[in-house]
Design a protein around this motif. Structure first.
Motif, PDB file in Angstrom:
ATOM      1  N   ASP A 172     -51.365   7.854 -41.853  1.00  0.00           N
ATOM      2  CA  ASP A 172     -51.083   7.042 -40.677  1.00  0.00           C
ATOM      3  C   ASP A 172     -51.037   7.903 -39.423  1.00  0.00           C
ATOM      4  OD1 ASP A 172     -50.905   4.892 -42.340  1.00  0.00           O
ATOM      5  OD2 ASP A 172     -48.727   4.678 -42.218  1.00  0.00           O
ATOM      6  N   ALA A 173     -51.156   7.257 -38.271  1.00  0.00           N
ATOM      7  CA  ALA A 173     -51.034   7.962 -36.997  1.00  0.00           C
ATOM      8  C   ALA A 173     -49.591   8.412 -36.793  1.00  0.00           C
ATOM      9  CB  ALA A 173     -51.469   7.047 -35.857  1.00  0.00           C
ATOM     10  N   PRO A 174     -49.379   9.475 -36.021  1.00  0.00           N
ATOM     11  CA  PRO A 174     -48.013   9.921 -35.733  1.00  0.00           C
ATOM     12  C   PRO A 174     -47.210   8.862 -34.987  1.00  0.00           C
ATOM     13  CG  PRO A 174     -49.609  11.633 -35.187  1.00  0.00           C
ATOM     14  CD  PRO A 174     -50.390  10.394 -35.468  1.00  0.00           C
ATOM     15  N   ASP A 175     -45.904   9.013 -35.014  1.00  0.00           N
ATOM     16  CA  ASP A 175     -45.017   8.107 -34.285  1.00  0.00           C
ATOM     17  C   ASP A 175     -45.180   8.319 -32.776  1.00  0.00           C
ATOM     18  OD1 ASP A 175     -44.110   7.348 -36.786  1.00  0.00           O
ATOM     19  OD2 ASP A 175     -42.393   8.721 -36.745  1.00  0.00           O
ATOM     20  N   ALA A 176     -44.558   7.435 -32.022  1.00  0.00           N
ATOM     21  CA  ALA A 176     -44.672   7.508 -30.566  1.00  0.00           C
ATOM     22  C   ALA A 176     -44.195   8.843 -30.015  1.00  0.00           C
ATOM     23  CB  ALA A 176     -43.903   6.352 -29.933  1.00  0.00           C
ATOM     24  N   ASP A 177     -43.225   9.471 -30.688  1.00  0.00           N
ATOM     25  CA  ASP A 177     -42.701  10.751 -30.208  1.00  0.00           C
ATOM     26  C   ASP A 177     -43.507  11.943 -30.712  1.00  0.00           C
ATOM     27  OD1 ASP A 177     -42.035  10.795 -32.860  1.00  0.00           O
ATOM     28  OD2 ASP A 177     -39.885  11.089 -32.563  1.00  0.00           O
ATOM     29  N   GLY A 178     -44.613  11.667 -31.392  1.00  0.00           N
ATOM     30  CA  GLY A 178     -45.472  12.736 -31.895  1.00  0.00           C
ATOM     31  C   GLY A 178     -45.096  13.258 -33.260  1.00  0.00           C
ATOM     32  N   SER A 179     -44.021  12.753 -33.830  1.00  0.00           N
ATOM     33  CA  SER A 179     -43.600  13.211 -35.154  1.00  0.00           C
ATOM     34  C   SER A 179     -44.255  12.366 -36.239  1.00  0.00           C
ATOM     35  CB  SER A 179     -42.078  13.127 -35.277  1.00  0.00           C
ATOM     36  OG  SER A 179     -41.674  11.779 -35.468  1.00  0.00           O
ATOM     37  N   CYS A 180     -44.035  12.790 -37.491  1.00  0.00           N
ATOM     38  CA  CYS A 180     -44.534  12.037 -38.646  1.00  0.00           C
ATOM     39  C   CYS A 180     -43.374  11.577 -39.520  1.00  0.00           C
ATOM     40  CB  CYS A 180     -45.508  12.888 -39.450  1.00  0.00           C
ATOM     41  SG  CYS A 180     -47.112  13.127 -38.626  1.00  0.00           S
ATOM     42  N   ALA A 181     -42.226  11.317 -38.885  1.00  0.00           N
ATOM     43  CA  ALA A 181     -41.034  10.918 -39.638  1.00  0.00           C
ATOM     44  C   ALA A 181     -41.256   9.607 -40.385  1.00  0.00           C
ATOM     45  CB  ALA A 181     -39.840  10.804 -38.694  1.00  0.00           C
ATOM     46  N   SER A 182     -41.948   8.650 -39.764  1.00  0.00           N
ATOM     47  CA  SER A 182     -42.175   7.367 -40.430  1.00  0.00           C
ATOM     48  C   SER A 182     -43.013   7.538 -41.685  1.00  0.00           C
ATOM     49  CB  SER A 182     -42.854   6.387 -39.469  1.00  0.00           C
ATOM     50  OG  SER A 182     -42.007   6.054 -38.399  1.00  0.00           O
ATOM     51  N   THR A 183     -44.023   8.405 -41.615  1.00  0.00           N
ATOM     52  CA  THR A 183     -44.856   8.652 -42.796  1.00  0.00           C
ATOM     53  C   THR A 183     -44.040   9.328 -43.893  1.00  0.00           C
ATOM     54  OG1 THR A 183     -46.883   8.823 -41.480  1.00  0.00           O
ATOM     55  CG2 THR A 183     -46.880   9.892 -43.637  1.00  0.00           C
ATOM     56  N   ALA A 184     -43.200  10.291 -43.520  1.00  0.00           N
ATOM     57  CA  ALA A 184     -42.360  10.956 -44.517  1.00  0.00           C
ATOM     58  C   ALA A 184     -41.431   9.948 -45.192  1.00  0.00           C
ATOM     59  CB  ALA A 184     -41.553  12.070 -43.869  1.00  0.00           C
ATOM     60  N   ARG A 185     -40.856   9.022 -44.417  1.00  0.00           N
ATOM     61  CA  ARG A 185     -39.966   8.008 -44.995  1.00  0.00           C
ATOM     62  C   ARG A 185     -40.736   7.044 -45.894  1.00  0.00           C
ATOM     63  NH1 ARG A 185     -37.520   8.295 -39.763  1.00  0.00           N
ATOM     64  NH2 ARG A 185     -38.791   6.524 -39.043  1.00  0.00           N
ATOM     65  N   ARG A 186     -42.003   6.835 -45.564  1.00  0.00           N
ATOM     66  CA  ARG A 186     -42.802   5.911 -46.387  1.00  0.00           C
ATOM     67  C   ARG A 186     -43.013   6.453 -47.791  1.00  0.00           C
ATOM     68  NH1 ARG A 186     -46.236   5.107 -42.769  1.00  0.00           N
ATOM     69  NH2 ARG A 186     -45.062   3.352 -41.925  1.00  0.00           N
ATOM     70  N   TRP A 187     -42.930   7.776 -47.951  1.00  0.00           N
ATOM     71  CA  TRP A 187     -43.062   8.379 -49.272  1.00  0.00           C
ATOM     72  C   TRP A 187     -41.733   8.399 -50.034  1.00  0.00           C
ATOM     73  CZ3 TRP A 187     -47.345   9.578 -51.969  1.00  0.00           C
ATOM     74  CH2 TRP A 187     -48.550   9.672 -51.278  1.00  0.00           C
ATOM     75  N   GLN A 188     -40.661   7.890 -49.424  1.00  0.00           N
ATOM     76  CA  GLN A 188     -39.372   7.825 -50.105  1.00  0.00           C
ATOM     77  C   GLN A 188     -39.279   6.524 -50.886  1.00  0.00           C
ATOM     78  OE1 GLN A 188     -36.913   8.464 -46.475  1.00  0.00           O
ATOM     79  NE2 GLN A 188     -35.975  10.151 -47.609  1.00  0.00           N
ATOM     80  N   PRO A 189     -39.197   6.562 -52.210  1.00  0.00           N
ATOM     81  CA  PRO A 189     -39.082   5.326 -52.995  1.00  0.00           C
ATOM     82  C   PRO A 189     -37.750   4.644 -52.723  1.00  0.00           C
ATOM     83  CG  PRO A 189     -38.824   7.249 -54.407  1.00  0.00           C
ATOM     84  CD  PRO A 189     -39.204   7.772 -53.056  1.00  0.00           C
ATOM     85  N   PRO A 190     -37.631   3.351 -53.036  1.00  0.00           N
ATOM     86  CA  PRO A 190     -36.412   2.609 -52.711  1.00  0.00           C
ATOM     87  C   PRO A 190     -35.178   3.097 -53.451  1.00  0.00           C
ATOM     88  CG  PRO A 190     -37.922   1.267 -54.012  1.00  0.00           C
ATOM     89  CD  PRO A 190     -38.663   2.485 -53.601  1.00  0.00           C
ATOM     90  N   GLN A 191     -35.352   3.834 -54.526  1.00  0.00           N
ATOM     91  CA  GLN A 191     -34.216   4.390 -55.251  1.00  0.00           C
ATOM     92  C   GLN A 191     -34.598   5.734 -55.838  1.00  0.00           C
ATOM     93  OE1 GLN A 191     -34.049   0.788 -57.600  1.00  0.00           O
ATOM     94  NE2 GLN A 191     -34.538   1.946 -59.457  1.00  0.00           N
ATOM     95  N   PRO A 192     -33.620   6.625 -56.013  1.00  0.00           N
ATOM     96  CA  PRO A 192     -33.949   7.995 -56.452  1.00  0.00           C
ATOM     97  C   PRO A 192     -34.669   8.073 -57.783  1.00  0.00           C
ATOM     98  CG  PRO A 192     -31.729   7.895 -55.570  1.00  0.00           C
ATOM     99  CD  PRO A 192     -32.201   6.475 -55.678  1.00  0.00           C
TER     100      PRO A 192
END
Length: 578
Positions: A172-192
């Motif tokens: 995905d494209a970077p977030d508005a602030d130039g980071s990739c935090a949203s993409t990193a969170r997308r790789w976090q499953p809903p439970q450990p």
């Protein structure tokens, strides 16, 4: 009054802190880095991540698998399979000893008919989070990689073959602030911790990293191919313990033509063209010596312009970077043309600089702490046929290098949750080993050290024997290089008390190969023509030494196995499959 945002409301800071201290701590799941579970991958295939998706063919069966015969009806697969077949035909024409089969040909060639066979298919063996590839994908938060492996299934037999197809998708494209935090969170499953099938379904769910919009053909950065094109047995190359060549190719999606076009190989120089053109070689050297490019080389984010790159490459095994064919920059440039880079992490000498360049090339990468030219081979899927797993299964799905790489990638993805631009530095895949301590001659250790005399033509490489090492133990033996154990291997009678060893089957070479040449099933040949012997135990924490593979062994738990030469494993050789 100071306040802290909480669920879109604003609470007084003191009250927010008190609520946080009183509430139970729920730790977010770690981002997924690599999925190799067959159950998870099969669930993802059924929900849209099958190989057919990239070829424009609908899956032909309920398990999401499409036969290669069906794939061959699509121009997209023809555009990949045809050039591969042409390259194999070229090998056949240039080498009279190369051909398909054991009985007739000493140089065993990959059978191109598998690429269109009704019995063959590509199964998903890995999904990789490659956010660390952000420097290579301008305007995207790295890549997602889907790795497929060639397999076949007949009424009598099923196995896999030494070929992988790697689909590289832009993130995905970077977030508005130039980071990739949203993409990193997308790789976090809903439970450990999730059951494997649930993990597979989450991967392809609307919010998952393999959601339909993220599997669009427009996301394809490239498709890369790695296949064992030819294998010479140890009887043909007894000094090396055998010889194998791996064909490396890259293809880009041509949306207008609905096909794939041959593409340059990343950071892999066209050795023949550069050797033939002094001006082109000088231009590349000057480009590499620019300060910004040396910094990128040091951190492993270098991107060499396409005008210097090859579209075809071959890596060779065994002996990794000791083979000049796996070091293309060392073939093009002498060390005297380079200088150490003060303050760098990996460019401390001219030789180290060339080693770093070779490390970034396709052949250098695929032969650095790899498993016979591969870094991800996948877990064996269980089937009805016992011959599929008996003596033909991997204990680990990936190479020692990839095992170490996961820690670095994990640090990068965790940093991306809070840092706009994490440090992309990657250490060398394979250190030069000059400070390595000699290995004790216990089970599995080398007992026939050699010195490789290199040539740009790997057929001319020679292994000079050095003094043999005495294996520890009164009843120990040295399994010889000449019968397929590169560098020799300390072994002996099976000993249940040896914590570093496990009992395994060692092929009786001539009888075993004669059995396969007679088109007998692999399981039958394995059962009749092997002898028991002590092998080194292995796991992700205890990898095999170079040029050996961690195979499943009787009595070993999941994730542990025994170290054997890779071509003793049926699925790792092109020959013997009928």
């Amino acid at each position: 009054m100071a306040c802290v945002p909480l669920l879109e409301h604003c609470l007084p800071a003191g009250l927010a802190l008190a609520l946080a201290l009183a509430a139970p701590v729920v730790r977010a799941a770690d981002p997924v880095l690599l999925v190799t579970s067959p159950a998870a991958l099969q669930a993802a295939e059924k929900s849209g991540a099958s190989f057919a998706r990239w070829i424009g063919q609908a899956p032909a069966s309920a398990d999401g698998i499409t036969s290669n015969q069906a794939l061959m009806r699509a121009p997209a697969w023809q555009s990949i399979a045809t050039p591969l077949g042409d390259s194999l035909a070229r090998i056949r024409r240039s080498d009279p000893q190369a051909g398909v089969g054991i009985a007739r040909y000493p140089h065993r060639l990959f059978d191109a008919r598998w690429l269109a066979s009704p019995d063959a298919f590509f199964e998903l063996v890995g999904v990789a989070n490659r956010m660390d590839r952000r420097p290579f994908q301008g305007g995207a938060c790295g890549e997602t990689r889907l790795v497929y492996r060639l397999a076949y299934r007949t009424a009598a037999m099923q196995s896999r073959l030494p070929m992988t197809v790697n689909v590289e998708l832009r993130g995905d494209a970077p977030d508005a602030d130039g980071s990739c935090a949203s993409t990193a969170r997308r790789w976090q499953p809903p439970q450990p911790s999730m059951p494997d099938e649930a993990l597979g379904r989450w991967l392809v769910s609307a919010g998952g990293p393999l959601a339909p919009q993220r599997l669009a053909p427009a996301r394809i950065a490239q498709i890369t191919i790695n296949l064992q094109s030819v294998r010479w047995p140890s009887a043909v190359r007894p000094d090396l313990g055998g010889h194998a060549e791996y064909m490396l190719r890259a293809f880009r999606w041509n949306a207008g033509a609905r096909r794939f076009d041959m593409a340059p190989l990343e950071n892999t120089p066209d050795v023949a063209r550069l050797k033939a053109s002094a001006p082109l070689r000088k231009e590349l050297r000057q480009w590499l010596q620019q300060p910004a490019n040396l910094r990128a080389l040091d951190e492993a984010t270098l991107q060499i312009p396409e005008k210097f790159l090859a579209t075809e490459a071959i890596s060779v095994a065994p002996r990794g970077l000791a083979r000049l064919a796996n070091r293309p920059f060392a073939q093009v440039f002498p060390p005297g043309e380079w200088q150490a880079v003060p303050g760098s992490r990996t460019l401390q000498s001219p030789q180290a600089l060339l080693r770093r360049l070779d490390d970034l090339s396709c052949m250098g990468c695929h032969q650095s702490r790899a498993v016979a030219g591969f870094h991800l081979l996948g877990v064996d899927r269980r089937g009805a046929s016992r011959t599929f797993t008996a003596g033909n299964a991997l204990a680990l799905p990936h190479s020692p290098h990839l095992q170490d790489e996961l820690a670095r990638r994990g640090r990068y993805v965790h940093a991306a949750l809070s840092a706009p631009l994490p440090d992309p530095f990657r250490p060398l895949a394979e250190p030069d080993g000059t400070d390595a301590a000699p290995e004790k001659a216990t089970v599995g250790a080398s007992c026939e050290p050699t010195r490789i005399t290199q040539s740009a033509n790997p057929w001319l490489d020679r292994a000079e024997k050095l003094p043999r090492v005495a294996c520890e133990g009164a009843s120990s033996v040295c399994e010889k290089t000449s019968v397929g154990f590169p560098g020799g291997m300390c072994s002996g009678p099976c000993d249940p008390q040896d914590k570093n060893g496990t009992c395994g089957g060692i092929a009786i070479l001539s009888d075993f190969n004669q059995c396969l040449a007679a088109n007998r099933p692999f399981g039958e040949c394995l059962g009749k023509h092997t002898r028991p012997g002590k092998l080194r135990s292995c796991s992700a924490q205890q990898p095999c030494r170079d040029d050996f593979i961690c195979a499943q062994a009787e009595g070993q738990p999941e994730g542990r196995g025994a170290c054997i030469p890779p071509y003793f494993l049926f699925q790792m050789r092109v020959d013997g499959h009928s």
